[in-house]
Write a protein that holds these residues in place. Structure first.
Motif, PDB file in Angstrom:
ATOM      1  N   GLN A  95      22.514 -31.027   4.184  1.00  0.00           N
ATOM      2  CA  GLN A  95      22.366 -29.651   3.712  1.00  0.00           C
ATOM      3  C   GLN A  95      21.528 -29.615   2.435  1.00  0.00           C
ATOM      4  O   GLN A  95      21.455 -28.573   1.779  1.00  0.00           O
ATOM      5  CB  GLN A  95      23.737 -29.023   3.463  1.00  0.00           C
ATOM      6  CG  GLN A  95      24.509 -28.739   4.742  1.00  0.00           C
ATOM      7  CD  GLN A  95      25.764 -27.936   4.509  1.00  0.00           C
ATOM      8  OE1 GLN A  95      26.459 -28.106   3.516  1.00  0.00           O
ATOM      9  NE2 GLN A  95      26.055 -27.028   5.432  1.00  0.00           N
ATOM     10  N   ASN A  96      20.884 -30.719   2.126  1.00  0.00           N
ATOM     11  CA  ASN A  96      20.079 -30.854   0.917  1.00  0.00           C
ATOM     12  C   ASN A  96      18.644 -30.380   1.190  1.00  0.00           C
ATOM     13  O   ASN A  96      17.872 -31.077   1.850  1.00  0.00           O
ATOM     14  CB  ASN A  96      20.085 -32.314   0.448  1.00  0.00           C
ATOM     15  CG  ASN A  96      19.474 -32.494  -0.927  1.00  0.00           C
ATOM     16  OD1 ASN A  96      18.513 -31.818  -1.283  1.00  0.00           O
ATOM     17  ND2 ASN A  96      20.026 -33.409  -1.699  1.00  0.00           N
ATOM     18  N   LEU A  97      18.304 -29.205   0.671  1.00  0.00           N
ATOM     19  CA  LEU A  97      16.963 -28.660   0.904  1.00  0.00           C
ATOM     20  C   LEU A  97      15.875 -29.516   0.278  1.00  0.00           C
ATOM     21  O   LEU A  97      14.745 -29.563   0.783  1.00  0.00           O
ATOM     22  CB  LEU A  97      16.880 -27.228   0.363  1.00  0.00           C
ATOM     23  CG  LEU A  97      17.494 -26.123   1.223  1.00  0.00           C
ATOM     24  CD1 LEU A  97      17.431 -24.786   0.493  1.00  0.00           C
ATOM     25  CD2 LEU A  97      16.785 -26.015   2.560  1.00  0.00           C
ATOM     26  N   ALA A 128      16.954 -21.312   6.808  1.00  0.00           N
ATOM     27  CA  ALA A 128      15.556 -21.396   7.243  1.00  0.00           C
ATOM     28  C   ALA A 128      14.669 -20.548   6.349  1.00  0.00           C
ATOM     29  O   ALA A 128      13.577 -20.974   5.933  1.00  0.00           O
ATOM     30  CB  ALA A 128      15.430 -20.950   8.699  1.00  0.00           C
ATOM     31  N   LEU A 129      15.107 -19.334   6.022  1.00  0.00           N
ATOM     32  CA  LEU A 129      14.321 -18.451   5.155  1.00  0.00           C
ATOM     33  C   LEU A 129      14.206 -19.026   3.751  1.00  0.00           C
ATOM     34  O   LEU A 129      13.136 -18.950   3.124  1.00  0.00           O
ATOM     35  CB  LEU A 129      14.950 -17.066   5.117  1.00  0.00           C
ATOM     36  CG  LEU A 129      14.763 -16.225   6.382  1.00  0.00           C
ATOM     37  CD1 LEU A 129      15.609 -14.960   6.312  1.00  0.00           C
ATOM     38  CD2 LEU A 129      13.291 -15.871   6.578  1.00  0.00           C
ATOM     39  N   SER A 130      15.296 -19.591   3.243  1.00  0.00           N
ATOM     40  CA  SER A 130      15.253 -20.211   1.917  1.00  0.00           C
ATOM     41  C   SER A 130      14.234 -21.345   1.894  1.00  0.00           C
ATOM     42  O   SER A 130      13.430 -21.469   0.953  1.00  0.00           O
ATOM     43  CB  SER A 130      16.634 -20.727   1.534  1.00  0.00           C
ATOM     44  OG  SER A 130      16.608 -21.363   0.269  1.00  0.00           O
ATOM     45  N   GLU A 156      20.882 -34.256  16.261  1.00  0.00           N
ATOM     46  CA  GLU A 156      21.077 -35.660  15.885  1.00  0.00           C
ATOM     47  C   GLU A 156      21.266 -36.539  17.118  1.00  0.00           C
ATOM     48  O   GLU A 156      20.781 -37.677  17.163  1.00  0.00           O
ATOM     49  CB  GLU A 156      22.277 -35.795  14.960  1.00  0.00           C
ATOM     50  CG  GLU A 156      22.462 -37.219  14.437  1.00  0.00           C
ATOM     51  CD  GLU A 156      23.623 -37.342  13.473  1.00  0.00           C
ATOM     52  OE1 GLU A 156      23.448 -37.957  12.408  1.00  0.00           O
ATOM     53  OE2 GLU A 156      24.716 -36.826  13.796  1.00  0.00           O
ATOM     54  N   ALA A 157      21.943 -36.020  18.123  1.00  0.00           N
ATOM     55  CA  ALA A 157      22.128 -36.796  19.350  1.00  0.00           C
ATOM     56  C   ALA A 157      20.799 -37.067  20.049  1.00  0.00           C
ATOM     57  O   ALA A 157      20.601 -38.137  20.631  1.00  0.00           O
ATOM     58  CB  ALA A 157      23.083 -36.061  20.291  1.00  0.00           C
ATOM     59  N   TYR A 158      19.891 -36.107  19.983  1.00  0.00           N
ATOM     60  CA  TYR A 158      18.566 -36.292  20.584  1.00  0.00           C
ATOM     61  C   TYR A 158      17.659 -37.162  19.708  1.00  0.00           C
ATOM     62  O   TYR A 158      16.956 -38.042  20.208  1.00  0.00           O
ATOM     63  CB  TYR A 158      17.886 -34.935  20.767  1.00  0.00           C
ATOM     64  CG  TYR A 158      18.363 -34.096  21.923  1.00  0.00           C
ATOM     65  CD1 TYR A 158      18.619 -34.645  23.177  1.00  0.00           C
ATOM     66  CD2 TYR A 158      18.503 -32.709  21.781  1.00  0.00           C
ATOM     67  CE1 TYR A 158      19.029 -33.855  24.246  1.00  0.00           C
ATOM     68  CE2 TYR A 158      18.916 -31.908  22.856  1.00  0.00           C
ATOM     69  CZ  TYR A 158      19.172 -32.485  24.068  1.00  0.00           C
ATOM     70  OH  TYR A 158      19.563 -31.698  25.130  1.00  0.00           O
ATOM     71  N   PHE A 159      17.647 -36.885  18.403  1.00  0.00           N
ATOM     72  CA  PHE A 159      16.688 -37.523  17.494  1.00  0.00           C
ATOM     73  C   PHE A 159      17.416 -38.043  16.245  1.00  0.00           C
ATOM     74  O   PHE A 159      17.328 -37.448  15.167  1.00  0.00           O
ATOM     75  CB  PHE A 159      15.600 -36.522  17.078  1.00  0.00           C
ATOM     76  CG  PHE A 159      14.911 -35.844  18.233  1.00  0.00           C
ATOM     77  CD1 PHE A 159      14.206 -36.582  19.173  1.00  0.00           C
ATOM     78  CD2 PHE A 159      14.965 -34.470  18.388  1.00  0.00           C
ATOM     79  CE1 PHE A 159      13.566 -35.959  20.242  1.00  0.00           C
ATOM     80  CE2 PHE A 159      14.329 -33.833  19.440  1.00  0.00           C
ATOM     81  CZ  PHE A 159      13.626 -34.579  20.367  1.00  0.00           C
ATOM     82  N   PRO A 160      18.140 -39.157  16.348  1.00  0.00           N
ATOM     83  CA  PRO A 160      18.966 -39.632  15.236  1.00  0.00           C
ATOM     84  C   PRO A 160      18.185 -40.052  13.992  1.00  0.00           C
ATOM     85  O   PRO A 160      18.757 -40.075  12.889  1.00  0.00           O
ATOM     86  CB  PRO A 160      19.717 -40.824  15.840  1.00  0.00           C
ATOM     87  CG  PRO A 160      18.917 -41.233  17.040  1.00  0.00           C
ATOM     88  CD  PRO A 160      18.294 -39.985  17.561  1.00  0.00           C
ATOM     89  N   ALA A 161      16.909 -40.363  14.119  1.00  0.00           N
ATOM     90  CA  ALA A 161      16.128 -40.823  12.974  1.00  0.00           C
ATOM     91  C   ALA A 161      15.525 -39.684  12.155  1.00  0.00           C
ATOM     92  O   ALA A 161      14.916 -39.918  11.110  1.00  0.00           O
ATOM     93  CB  ALA A 161      15.017 -41.767  13.446  1.00  0.00           C
ATOM     94  N   ILE A 162      15.691 -38.453  12.622  1.00  0.00           N
ATOM     95  CA  ILE A 162      15.084 -37.299  11.955  1.00  0.00           C
ATOM     96  C   ILE A 162      16.125 -36.570  11.118  1.00  0.00           C
ATOM     97  O   ILE A 162      17.262 -36.374  11.550  1.00  0.00           O
ATOM     98  CB  ILE A 162      14.474 -36.349  13.002  1.00  0.00           C
ATOM     99  CG1 ILE A 162      13.237 -36.999  13.638  1.00  0.00           C
ATOM    100  CG2 ILE A 162      14.092 -35.001  12.392  1.00  0.00           C
ATOM    101  CD1 ILE A 162      12.662 -36.222  14.790  1.00  0.00           C
ATOM    102  N   TYR A 163      15.745 -36.155   9.909  1.00  0.00           N
ATOM    103  CA  TYR A 163      16.637 -35.358   9.078  1.00  0.00           C
ATOM    104  C   TYR A 163      16.771 -33.959   9.678  1.00  0.00           C
ATOM    105  O   TYR A 163      15.770 -33.307   9.989  1.00  0.00           O
ATOM    106  CB  TYR A 163      16.104 -35.242   7.653  1.00  0.00           C
ATOM    107  CG  TYR A 163      16.472 -36.410   6.770  1.00  0.00           C
ATOM    108  CD1 TYR A 163      17.750 -36.504   6.195  1.00  0.00           C
ATOM    109  CD2 TYR A 163      15.553 -37.425   6.509  1.00  0.00           C
ATOM    110  CE1 TYR A 163      18.085 -37.577   5.381  1.00  0.00           C
ATOM    111  CE2 TYR A 163      15.887 -38.506   5.695  1.00  0.00           C
ATOM    112  CZ  TYR A 163      17.155 -38.575   5.147  1.00  0.00           C
ATOM    113  OH  TYR A 163      17.492 -39.631   4.345  1.00  0.00           O
ATOM    114  N   THR A 164      18.018 -33.497   9.827  1.00  0.00           N
ATOM    115  CA  THR A 164      18.284 -32.159  10.328  1.00  0.00           C
ATOM    116  C   THR A 164      19.030 -31.352   9.280  1.00  0.00           C
ATOM    117  O   THR A 164      20.050 -31.811   8.752  1.00  0.00           O
ATOM    118  CB  THR A 164      19.121 -32.205  11.623  1.00  0.00           C
ATOM    119  OG1 THR A 164      18.374 -32.874  12.637  1.00  0.00           O
ATOM    120  CG2 THR A 164      19.464 -30.802  12.102  1.00  0.00           C
ATOM    121  N   LEU A 165      18.514 -30.192   8.963  1.00  0.00           N
ATOM    122  CA  LEU A 165      19.167 -29.287   8.015  1.00  0.00           C
ATOM    123  C   LEU A 165      20.321 -28.598   8.737  1.00  0.00           C
ATOM    124  O   LEU A 165      20.110 -27.877   9.714  1.00  0.00           O
ATOM    125  CB  LEU A 165      18.158 -28.262   7.501  1.00  0.00           C
ATOM    126  CG  LEU A 165      18.642 -27.259   6.457  1.00  0.00           C
ATOM    127  CD1 LEU A 165      19.110 -27.965   5.191  1.00  0.00           C
ATOM    128  CD2 LEU A 165      17.530 -26.262   6.127  1.00  0.00           C
TER     129      LEU A 165
END
Length: 315
Positions: free
Chosen positions: A4-6, A118-120, A149-158
């Motif tokens: 949750q870290n922008l 997303a807007l922030s 995360e299940a699809y793309f575990p190496a990518i940061y997800t907000l």
């Protein structure tokens, strides 16, 4: 990797990397629209054909105007009513938008997402984001950070929580003074027509040239069947591990299936839309041979949901 870290997300995007972006519709796999390598990485990561254009997500109407040559009067009316929100508009692109984003078409798909995180994020960046759904091509769209995360575990997800609408945006285009419906989505035809009058339905033409319009899409790993009579279909598939996804209620609980799930106990179509992809994800992880889904009423968001189910069931 869920966060949750922008600041982390901004850094990833600035470095030309991809991130998982929460929106009110589904989670997107996002990148800097002006970074050609990052945009190309979206296609590679999703295994998405380059012929399938991407939707650009912007922070404001003024930012949208900077990406297009013309903004028709009816587009302005719709933007004022539905942005931020799940409405994508197809508009003639300016030269600053790469042909990679638009599949070499002269128009670009644009919307303002209606999600606070997303807007922030968009307001903290000096570039818009392209963000198709964060799933491998043709698979079930993600509506939680855990799905991404299940699809793309190496990518940061907000992590922005569960998506509010749960189905993708409605897409409209413009021809002369007419508004064209190009894809059914989270905003019903009736709501759009209340603002601009009668619109023309063009959803049956050139589907692959629009985001999310390939014939097979949103599919689980096992077979899926859509039917008004799930119990009738069940009688023909004995000796299979079957799950049924009902619209409002389980019709007969004593029948032998692995699992019964209900989309909308209240019967509300917006509840069904919100729960659709989440329910399909749950069923997809149960090792089933077959998923049978009860077809919804062909009205309002029911049309959108049935469209997604028909694509998921396509062979």
């Amino acid at each position: 990797m869920i966060t949750q870290n922008l600041s982390i997300i901004r850094e990833q995007l600035t470095q030309g990397k991809l991130i998982g972006l929460p929106t009110e519709t589904v989670y997107g796999l996002a990148a800097n629209v002006f970074n050609t390598k990052a945009v190309s990485d979206i296609f590679k990561t999703k295994n998405r054909p380059n012929s399938n254009p991407l939707i650009v997500h912007v922070a404001s109407i003024s930012q949208a105007r900077a990406l297009v040559k013309r903004f028709p009067e009816k587009a302005t009316l719709l933007a004022k009513q539905f942005w931020p929100g799940p409405l994508t508009m197809i508009l003639p692109k300016s030269q600053i938008v790469s042909g990679l984003v638009t599949a070499d078409q002269e128009n670009v798909a644009i919307r303002i997402p209606n999600h606070p995180m997303a807007l922030s994020l968009l307001n903290q960046l000096n570039f818009p984001l392209v963000a198709p759904s964060a799933n491998p091509f043709n698979r079930i769209s993600p509506t939680t950070a855990e799905h991404v995360e299940a699809y793309f575990p190496a990518i940061y997800t907000l992590d922005g929580g569960a998506c509010h609408s749960g189905v993708e945006s409605t897409i409209v285009g413009f021809e002369n003074d007419e508004v064209l419906l190009l894809r059914h989505g989270a905003i019903s035809i009736e709501k759009i027509e209340a603002q601009v009058g009668r619109i023309l339905n063009r959803t049956a033409s050139e589907k692959a040239s629009l985001p999310g319009q390939h014939k097979k899409h949103y599919a689980p790993s096992c077979e899926l069947i859509v039917s008004y009579e799930p119990l009738f279909m069940l009688s023909a598939v004995k000796h299979k591990k079957v799950g049924i996804l009902w619209y409002k209620s389980v019709q007969i609980e004593s029948i032998h299936v692995e699992v019964n799930l209900v989309l909308a106990p209240s019967g509300a179509l917006d509840e069904a839309a919100k729960n659709l992809f989440s329910a399909l994800h749950s069923l997809d992880h149960m090792g089933l041979d077959l998923i049978i889904v009860e077809r919804l009423p062909a009205e309002g968001l029911g049309i959108t949901i049935n469209d997604r189910l028909d694509r998921a069931a396509s062979k």
